[in-house]
Design an enzyme around this catalytic site. Structure first.
Site, PDB file in Angstrom:
ATOM      1  N   SER A 101     -12.984  23.828 -39.544  1.00  0.00           N
ATOM      2  CA  SER A 101     -13.590  24.793 -38.494  1.00  0.00           C
ATOM      3  C   SER A 101     -14.910  25.470 -39.133  1.00  0.00           C
ATOM      4  CB  SER A 101     -12.782  25.800 -37.960  1.00  0.00           C
ATOM      5  OG  SER A 101     -13.455  26.526 -36.625  1.00  0.00           O
ATOM      6  N   ASP A 241     -19.908  25.716 -34.231  1.00  0.00           N
ATOM      7  CA  ASP A 241     -19.482  25.573 -35.632  1.00  0.00           C
ATOM      8  C   ASP A 241     -18.995  24.261 -36.181  1.00  0.00           C
ATOM      9  OD1 ASP A 241     -17.296  25.338 -34.182  1.00  0.00           O
ATOM     10  OD2 ASP A 241     -15.965  26.477 -35.378  1.00  0.00           O
ATOM     11  N   ASP A 243     -16.452  22.193 -36.297  1.00  0.00           N
ATOM     12  CA  ASP A 243     -15.601  21.131 -35.210  1.00  0.00           C
ATOM     13  C   ASP A 243     -15.761  21.914 -33.879  1.00  0.00           C
ATOM     14  OD1 ASP A 243     -14.273  23.910 -35.214  1.00  0.00           O
ATOM     15  OD2 ASP A 243     -12.290  23.047 -34.767  1.00  0.00           O
ATOM     16  N   ASP A 245     -15.638  23.984 -31.487  1.00  0.00           N
ATOM     17  CA  ASP A 245     -14.533  24.973 -30.846  1.00  0.00           C
ATOM     18  C   ASP A 245     -15.307  26.090 -30.464  1.00  0.00           C
ATOM     19  OD1 ASP A 245     -14.065  25.821 -33.072  1.00  0.00           O
ATOM     20  OD2 ASP A 245     -12.042  25.602 -32.877  1.00  0.00           O
TER      21      ASP A 245
END
Length: 450
Positions: A101, A241, A243, A245
């Site tokens: 992340s 960010d 990833d 999400d």
């Protein structure tokens, strides 16, 4: 928190902590636990972010999955929410995302999704952990023609982009936006998505090389986007960010619009449209006091959970709410997605901007932000939870809670993803806030060093 899985999957320094061997074991155990009800050859989707270690861990996961007879389908570099969507849309038995992340490049992680597209409940994660740590002898390896195959789903990005575009009812033409992709998963999807929706787009930090994910860019480092938007006359900026999400925004003046304000904008818009279920927005205890003042003023109910998107989602599913999220920009639009989706959140925000006829700064002005100060204390595993019982730590916290009174609050908690204690103080008196935050941090630091 489990023995392998924290609040957002298994995570650690790639290869040395989150090892190839552990990734293979997780692949095996996840395949066995998550596909035990299927009456066909199991199929598991695997996505990854742009970290240099993601390819290595992908190979290990695929080996583990196939060794117990399930098929592994590689999605390539995609956002985490793409895995969640594609698993349920295409009928896969489970999904795995390889990503840490917002963390820096040396870390990586493994997030698991059920066939429904939702992250796993604690009980299922514990079953997977037990198979790895307690009863590995129960893992039955396949051979001959019973082993699984590895294939590639080459249309994964386009199918995800088309789905997110279908969730937006307004053409975004006329809006000029800058997108900071954190040199991560959104680098391969954001430009195509927002141009498909009609916006004029400038891209920042969208050239991943395996080593530059989240490196002074993206939603954890907003300075470049803030400067770019103001300098180039953009209507807004969106930052994701690693990833994708999470999403944070920037108004036309280069000012930060955090997750609390994005939830406020979304909840208010949904209320005005009559689609805010149970007239409630779900946030966490870390949400700014200003959000609760906004909600009370606008006649919107609030529900506050523990920190972590999984707890927000649990509350939403349990009570039938359809908008919730975190100050960090992890926002769940449950009518469209089963997890936080940065690009969906960003597109919904720009859609509201277009429909309102206002500037981004005016939309963000729905909510006044109370000043917050946060400091971190690094801890060792043996200090987890026990620091709470230290009399000196409790005494200094109690003292400053009384001093702040109704005009502030103190929240001290352990991070679910990093070996840190986070000390947050919020209030109207900046000097008292800083004094309180530093005093509490110093007392915790003294304790962990004793």
């Amino acid at each position: 928190m489990g023995r392998l899985f924290g609040t957002d999957g298994a995570r650690g320094v790639a290869i040395t902590e989150l090892t190839c061997e552990l990734a293979m074991q997780i692949g095996r155990a996840a395949a066995l636990v998550l596909t035990k009800e299927t009456d066909k050859k199991p199929c598991i989707f695997i996505g990854k972010d742009t970290r240099i270690s993601s390819d290595v861990l992908e190979a290990a996961l695929c080996a583990g999955i196939c060794s117990v007879g399930a098929d592994a389908v590689r999605l390539g570099v995609v956002p985490t929410p793409a895995v969640a969507y594609l698993v349920r849309a295409k009928g896969a038995d489970a999904g795995i995302m390889i990503s840490a992340s917002h963390n820096s490049v040396e870390f990586n992680g493994i997030k698991l999704f059920a066939s429904t597209g939702y992250k796993l409940p604690d009980a299922v994660e514990e079953e997977i952990e037990a198979l790895i740590l307690d009863t590995p002898e129960k893992v039955e390896l396949k051979s001959n023609t019973e082993i699984g195959r590895i294939t590639d789903y080459t249309e994964a990005k386009d199918d995800y982009i088309n789905y997110i575009a279908s969730c937006i009812d307004t053409n975004l033409s006329g809006k000029y936006i800058a997108l900071d992709c954190a040199n991560g998963s959104a680098s391969g999807t954001a430009k195509k998505l927002f141009e498909k929706l009609g916006a004029r787009v400038d891209m920042l930090s969208a050239d991943p090389d395996g080593t530059n994910i989240n490196d002074n860019c993206g939603s954890t480092h907003m300075e470049n986007l803030m400067a770019y938007v103001a300098e180039h006359g953009c209507d807004a900026g969106l930052a994701f960010d690693g990833d994708a999400d999470r999403c944070l925004a920037v108004d036309e003046n280069g000012n930060l619009v955090d997750g609390d304000k994005l939830i406020a904008i979304a909840a208010n818009s949904m209320k005005n449209k009559g689609i805010l279920k149970n007239n409630t927005a779900v946030v966490t205890v870390m949400s700014n006091l200003g959000f609760f003042h906004f909600a009370k003023r606008e006649g919107i109910e609030t529900a506050a959970t523990k920190v972590g998107d999984r707890y927000v989602l649990e509350e939403m599913l349990d009570k039938g709410y359809n908008i919730g999220g975190e100050q960090s920009g992890h926002i769940i639009f449950l009518d469209h997605a089963t997890t936080g989706d940065g690009q969906l959140s960003g597109a919904k925000t720009i859609e509201t901007l277009v429909n309102s006829g206002k500037k981004m700064s005016e939309l963000a002005g729905l909510m006044d932000t109370f000043p917050q100060l946060m400091l971190n204390v690094r801890i060792k595993p043996e200090h987890r939870t026990v620091w709470r019982e230290d009399e000196k730590v409790k005494a200094v916290m109690d003292s400053y809670e009384k001093k702040l009174g109704d005009n502030g609050r103190i929240l001290v908690r352990e991070s679910g993803t990093e070996p840190l204690i986070r000390v947050m103080v919020e209030g109207k008196d900046a000097a008292l806030m800083e004094e309180a935050c530093r005093a509490i941090t110093a007392e915790i630091e003294a304790y962990v060093q004793r």
